[in-house]
Design a protein around this motif. Sequence first.
Motif, PDB file in Angstrom:
ATOM      1  N   GLU A 172       0.864  -1.177   0.000  1.00 48.06           N
ATOM      2  CA  GLU A 172       0.000   0.000   0.000  1.00 48.06           C
ATOM      3  C   GLU A 172       0.899   1.225   0.000  1.00 48.06           C
ATOM      4  N   HIS A 173       0.454   2.278  -0.670  1.00 48.22           N
ATOM      5  CA  HIS A 173       1.214   3.525  -0.679  1.00 48.22           C
ATOM      6  C   HIS A 173       1.212   4.151   0.718  1.00 48.22           C
ATOM      7  N   LEU A 174       2.346   4.752   1.047  1.00 49.68           N
ATOM      8  CA  LEU A 174       2.496   5.413   2.342  1.00 49.68           C
ATOM      9  C   LEU A 174       3.228   6.721   2.119  1.00 49.68           C
ATOM     10  N   PRO A 175       2.555   7.855   2.131  1.00 50.40           N
ATOM     11  CA  PRO A 175       1.139   8.041   2.399  1.00 50.40           C
ATOM     12  C   PRO A 175       0.283   7.636   1.194  1.00 50.40           C
ATOM     13  N   LYS A 176      -1.021   7.629   1.411  1.00 53.46           N
ATOM     14  CA  LYS A 176      -1.968   7.258   0.351  1.00 53.46           C
ATOM     15  C   LYS A 176      -1.751   8.150  -0.865  1.00 53.46           C
ATOM     16  N   HIS A 177      -1.970   7.581  -2.050  1.00 54.27           N
ATOM     17  CA  HIS A 177      -1.758   8.336  -3.291  1.00 54.27           C
ATOM     18  C   HIS A 177      -2.842   7.962  -4.296  1.00 54.27           C
ATOM     19  N   ASP A 178      -3.735   8.896  -4.569  1.00 54.55           N
ATOM     20  CA  ASP A 178      -4.870   8.656  -5.469  1.00 54.55           C
ATOM     21  C   ASP A 178      -4.499   8.691  -6.951  1.00 54.55           C
ATOM     22  N   GLY A 179      -3.276   9.123  -7.286  1.00 48.61           N
ATOM     23  CA  GLY A 179      -2.897   9.293  -8.685  1.00 48.61           C
ATOM     24  C   GLY A 179      -2.111   8.146  -9.278  1.00 48.61           C
ATOM     25  N   CYS A 180      -2.136   6.988  -8.645  1.00 47.89           N
ATOM     26  CA  CYS A 180      -1.382   5.833  -9.145  1.00 47.89           C
ATOM     27  C   CYS A 180      -2.329   4.661  -9.363  1.00 47.89           C
ATOM     28  N   LYS A 181      -2.175   3.986 -10.492  1.00 45.67           N
ATOM     29  CA  LYS A 181      -3.028   2.835 -10.808  1.00 45.67           C
ATOM     30  C   LYS A 181      -2.846   1.686  -9.830  1.00 45.67           C
ATOM     31  N   HIS A 182      -1.752   1.690  -9.073  1.00 47.95           N
ATOM     32  CA  HIS A 182      -1.505   0.643  -8.086  1.00 47.95           C
ATOM     33  C   HIS A 182      -2.175   0.946  -6.740  1.00 47.95           C
ATOM     34  N   SER A 183      -2.853   2.058  -6.640  1.00 48.14           N
ATOM     35  CA  SER A 183      -3.529   2.436  -5.401  1.00 48.14           C
ATOM     36  C   SER A 183      -4.979   1.964  -5.412  1.00 48.14           C
ATOM     37  N   HIS A 184      -5.432   1.427  -4.295  1.00 48.17           N
ATOM     38  CA  HIS A 184      -6.848   1.036  -4.236  1.00 48.17           C
ATOM     39  C   HIS A 184      -7.741   2.267  -4.205  1.00 48.17           C
TER      40      HIS A 184
ATOM     41  N   TYR B 107      -7.259   4.796  -6.360  1.00 48.24           N
ATOM     42  CA  TYR B 107      -7.008   5.432  -7.652  1.00 48.24           C
ATOM     43  C   TYR B 107      -8.226   6.205  -8.117  1.00 48.24           C
ATOM     44  N   ALA B 108      -8.020   7.482  -8.436  1.00 47.74           N
ATOM     45  CA  ALA B 108      -9.113   8.381  -8.809  1.00 47.74           C
ATOM     46  C   ALA B 108      -9.383   8.392 -10.308  1.00 47.74           C
ATOM     47  N   GLY B 109      -8.651   7.585 -11.094  1.00 48.85           N
ATOM     48  CA  GLY B 109      -8.889   7.529 -12.531  1.00 48.85           C
ATOM     49  C   GLY B 109      -8.022   8.475 -13.336  1.00 48.85           C
ATOM     50  N   LYS B 110      -7.204   9.268 -12.658  1.00 44.61           N
ATOM     51  CA  LYS B 110      -6.321  10.194 -13.348  1.00 44.61           C
ATOM     52  C   LYS B 110      -4.927  10.073 -12.737  1.00 44.61           C
TER      53      LYS B 110
END
Length: 85
Positions: free
Chosen positions: A59-71, A73-76
């Motif tokens: 899991e990303h640490l800290p959370k990261h919405d801009g990566c396809k490997h993140s649960h 992921y915001a789509g961009k």
Amino acid sequence: MKPNKNATCEVKDAGRWHPISVAKALGLDRSEPKRCPECHGNVRLHRKGHGPTSPAHFEHLPKHDGCKHSHRYAGKDFPHPNPLR
């Protein structure tokens, strides 16, 4: 079962980043940095997820919405704010 996109991370050896399975990386020194192979952000390793069929992953640490490997992921795609170099 869907494929585990977070089954491989990167570790640094002799000044270069190399891919390694999360299962193998779990056996390394915890103080050694590990990063996402896509956004290069810091990651935390987990032996398994919730449920009996969830394999080792990161899991990303800290959370990261801009990566396809993140649960989350915001789509961009967008760069990690603090990539490990």
